[in-house]
Design a protein around this motif. Structure first.
Motif, PDB file in Angstrom:
ATOM      1  N   LEU A   1       0.833  -1.203   0.000  1.00  0.00           N
ATOM      2  CA  LEU A   1       0.000   0.000   0.000  1.00  0.00           C
ATOM      3  C   LEU A   1       0.871   1.259   0.000  1.00  0.00           C
ATOM      4  O   LEU A   1       0.545   2.246  -0.670  1.00  0.00           O
ATOM      5  CB  LEU A   1      -0.931  -0.007   1.215  1.00  0.00           C
ATOM      6  CG  LEU A   1      -2.027  -1.077   1.236  1.00  0.00           C
ATOM      7  CD1 LEU A   1      -2.753  -1.064   2.572  1.00  0.00           C
ATOM      8  CD2 LEU A   1      -3.017  -0.883   0.092  1.00  0.00           C
ATOM      9  N   ALA A   2       1.977   1.211   0.728  1.00  0.00           N
ATOM     10  CA  ALA A   2       2.875   2.360   0.750  1.00  0.00           C
ATOM     11  C   ALA A   2       3.482   2.605  -0.632  1.00  0.00           C
ATOM     12  O   ALA A   2       3.589   3.751  -1.080  1.00  0.00           O
ATOM     13  CB  ALA A   2       3.977   2.131   1.794  1.00  0.00           C
ATOM     14  N   ARG A   3       3.864   1.511  -1.315  1.00  0.00           N
ATOM     15  CA  ARG A   3       4.429   1.674  -2.661  1.00  0.00           C
ATOM     16  C   ARG A   3       3.368   2.197  -3.625  1.00  0.00           C
ATOM     17  O   ARG A   3       3.682   2.983  -4.533  1.00  0.00           O
ATOM     18  CB  ARG A   3       5.003   0.348  -3.150  1.00  0.00           C
ATOM     19  CG  ARG A   3       6.238  -0.095  -2.378  1.00  0.00           C
ATOM     20  CD  ARG A   3       7.048  -1.101  -3.172  1.00  0.00           C
ATOM     21  NE  ARG A   3       6.320  -2.326  -3.411  1.00  0.00           N
ATOM     22  CZ  ARG A   3       6.319  -3.362  -2.582  1.00  0.00           C
ATOM     23  NH1 ARG A   3       7.008  -3.318  -1.453  1.00  0.00           N
ATOM     24  NH2 ARG A   3       5.652  -4.470  -2.868  1.00  0.00           N
ATOM     25  N   ALA A   4       2.123   1.759  -3.447  1.00  0.00           N
ATOM     26  CA  ALA A   4       1.053   2.248  -4.315  1.00  0.00           C
ATOM     27  C   ALA A   4       0.818   3.740  -4.108  1.00  0.00           C
ATOM     28  O   ALA A   4       0.539   4.473  -5.062  1.00  0.00           O
ATOM     29  CB  ALA A   4      -0.237   1.466  -4.044  1.00  0.00           C
ATOM     30  N   MET A   5       0.946   4.207  -2.874  1.00  0.00           N
ATOM     31  CA  MET A   5       0.789   5.644  -2.613  1.00  0.00           C
ATOM     32  C   MET A   5       1.928   6.428  -3.258  1.00  0.00           C
ATOM     33  O   MET A   5       1.699   7.479  -3.882  1.00  0.00           O
ATOM     34  CB  MET A   5       0.761   5.901  -1.104  1.00  0.00           C
ATOM     35  CG  MET A   5       0.606   7.383  -0.746  1.00  0.00           C
ATOM     36  SD  MET A   5       0.717   7.717   1.025  1.00  0.00           S
ATOM     37  CE  MET A   5       2.440   7.290   1.339  1.00  0.00           C
ATOM     38  N   VAL A   6       3.168   5.928  -3.144  1.00  0.00           N
ATOM     39  CA  VAL A   6       4.309   6.612  -3.759  1.00  0.00           C
ATOM     40  C   VAL A   6       4.139   6.679  -5.275  1.00  0.00           C
ATOM     41  O   VAL A   6       4.512   7.662  -5.920  1.00  0.00           O
ATOM     42  CB  VAL A   6       5.613   5.896  -3.383  1.00  0.00           C
ATOM     43  CG1 VAL A   6       6.787   6.462  -4.168  1.00  0.00           C
ATOM     44  CG2 VAL A   6       5.868   6.014  -1.891  1.00  0.00           C
ATOM     45  N   ALA A   7       3.535   5.627  -5.861  1.00  0.00           N
ATOM     46  CA  ALA A   7       3.326   5.588  -7.311  1.00  0.00           C
ATOM     47  C   ALA A   7       2.140   6.434  -7.754  1.00  0.00           C
ATOM     48  O   ALA A   7       1.883   6.561  -8.960  1.00  0.00           O
ATOM     49  CB  ALA A   7       3.135   4.144  -7.774  1.00  0.00           C
ATOM     50  N   GLY A   8       1.395   6.995  -6.801  1.00  0.00           N
ATOM     51  CA  GLY A   8       0.258   7.836  -7.148  1.00  0.00           C
ATOM     52  C   GLY A   8      -1.043   7.096  -7.347  1.00  0.00           C
ATOM     53  O   GLY A   8      -2.027   7.689  -7.796  1.00  0.00           O
ATOM     54  N   ARG A   9      -1.078   5.810  -6.997  1.00  0.00           N
ATOM     55  CA  ARG A   9      -2.319   5.033  -7.162  1.00  0.00           C
ATOM     56  C   ARG A   9      -3.267   5.214  -5.972  1.00  0.00           C
ATOM     57  O   ARG A   9      -4.454   4.934  -6.083  1.00  0.00           O
ATOM     58  CB  ARG A   9      -1.995   3.550  -7.339  1.00  0.00           C
ATOM     59  CG  ARG A   9      -1.205   3.243  -8.603  1.00  0.00           C
ATOM     60  CD  ARG A   9      -1.040   1.739  -8.798  1.00  0.00           C
ATOM     61  NE  ARG A   9      -0.199   1.430  -9.940  1.00  0.00           N
ATOM     62  CZ  ARG A   9      -0.614   1.387 -11.200  1.00  0.00           C
ATOM     63  NH1 ARG A   9      -1.879   1.653 -11.481  1.00  0.00           N
ATOM     64  NH2 ARG A   9       0.222   1.094 -12.182  1.00  0.00           N
ATOM     65  N   LEU A  10      -2.741   5.647  -4.846  1.00  0.00           N
ATOM     66  CA  LEU A  10      -3.560   5.915  -3.666  1.00  0.00           C
ATOM     67  C   LEU A  10      -3.225   7.305  -3.137  1.00  0.00           C
ATOM     68  O   LEU A  10      -2.067   7.736  -3.187  1.00  0.00           O
ATOM     69  CB  LEU A  10      -3.293   4.880  -2.559  1.00  0.00           C
ATOM     70  CG  LEU A  10      -3.710   3.428  -2.794  1.00  0.00           C
ATOM     71  CD1 LEU A  10      -3.259   2.573  -1.614  1.00  0.00           C
ATOM     72  CD2 LEU A  10      -5.207   3.315  -2.989  1.00  0.00           C
ATOM     73  N   THR A  11      -4.236   7.997  -2.626  1.00  0.00           N
ATOM     74  CA  THR A  11      -3.994   9.254  -1.943  1.00  0.00           C
ATOM     75  C   THR A  11      -3.488   8.951  -0.533  1.00  0.00           C
ATOM     76  O   THR A  11      -3.678   7.837  -0.018  1.00  0.00           O
ATOM     77  CB  THR A  11      -5.275  10.085  -1.863  1.00  0.00           C
ATOM     78  OG1 THR A  11      -6.215   9.411  -1.018  1.00  0.00           O
ATOM     79  CG2 THR A  11      -5.884  10.292  -3.252  1.00  0.00           C
TER      80      THR A  11
END
Length: 236
Positions: free
Chosen positions: A31-41
């Motif tokens: 989830l942290a990587r998804a946030m860094v990639a811009g997929r999650l706020t």
């Protein structure tokens, strides 16, 4: 009085699988990587991370990743995991043609560790290598075109020696090295090849420093040529 027709028993739902601490940590890291990639706020990440830490079942964790392409929680049971364990001073050596499941767990202390995936049959395009090692130098060999990340690897009293070619996009095979290692380096490399084969395999966008390093390494492995001698027998 007519007998009542026998009713078929209701189908029994399979039991829900309990989530482990490591699976909750894996989902939080993804989830942290998804946030860094811009997929999650940041707010979505915070909400999902809280749910992941409190999750009791694996299907709850799967639901947190279902809308994130490329993020999958691998099963920690059955044939999806290969446990490799060496006793004190023992060795782990996997090379040639061998079957690699989605997750490979390595347990070794003061022993040689070599995982060569260059000719292996990988069940999935993403392989997780989980290290629980120390006092050794785990070496992971990946085929040309494969990519590696060490985002979730923790090292104490050591470092990562990464000689793989870095690409902007994931390769056909991606190896995620995670876990804990202490007192020694972790080596990531491609198969040893000749200089010109190695240079030809580099992508066009590879930095010149990579090509220079490959050339210097091969040249440094050759024995020095003896000094040329003049026709009168004296050295030049």
């Amino acid at each position: 009085m007519a007998r009542r027709a026998a009713q078929e028993p209701d189908p029994v739902d399979p039991p829900r699988e309990r989530a482990s601490d490591s699976e909750r940590e894996d989902v939080a890291a993804m989830l942290a990587r998804a946030m860094v990639a811009g997929r999650l706020t940041p707010v979505e990440y915070s909400d999902r991370a809280a749910i992941a830490q409190a999750a009791r079942y694996r299907d709850q964790l799967d639901g947190l990743l279902s809308d994130l392409p490329g993020f999958v929680l691998h099963s920690s049971h059955g044939s999806d995991v290969l446990e490799l364990e060496a006793g004190l001073g023992g060795s782990i050596d996997r090379r040639g043609l061998w079957k690699v499941p989605p997750t490979v767990r390595v347990h070794s202390w003061v022993g040689r560790v070599l995982l060569d995936l260059s000719e292996a049959e990988c069940a999935t395009a993403v392989v997780a290598v989980e290290l629980a090692t120390g006092m050794c130098t785990p070496t992971i060999v990946v085929p040309e075109g494969a990519t590696v990340d060490v985002d979730d690897l923790r090292i104490s009293a050591g470092s990562v020696r990464d000689d793989t070619v870095h690409r902007r996009e994931r390769g056909d095979l991606h190896v995620s090295v995670r876990g804990r290692h202490s007192f020694g380096d972790v080596v990531l490399r491609h198969p040893v090849r000749g200089r010109w084969e190695r240079l030809r395999s580099l992508p066009a966008e590879a930095p010149r420093s990579v090509a220079r390093r490959v050339t210097q390494r091969v040249a440094g492995s050759r024995p020095a040529r003896p000094d040329a001698r003049r026709s009168d027998g004296t050295s030049g």
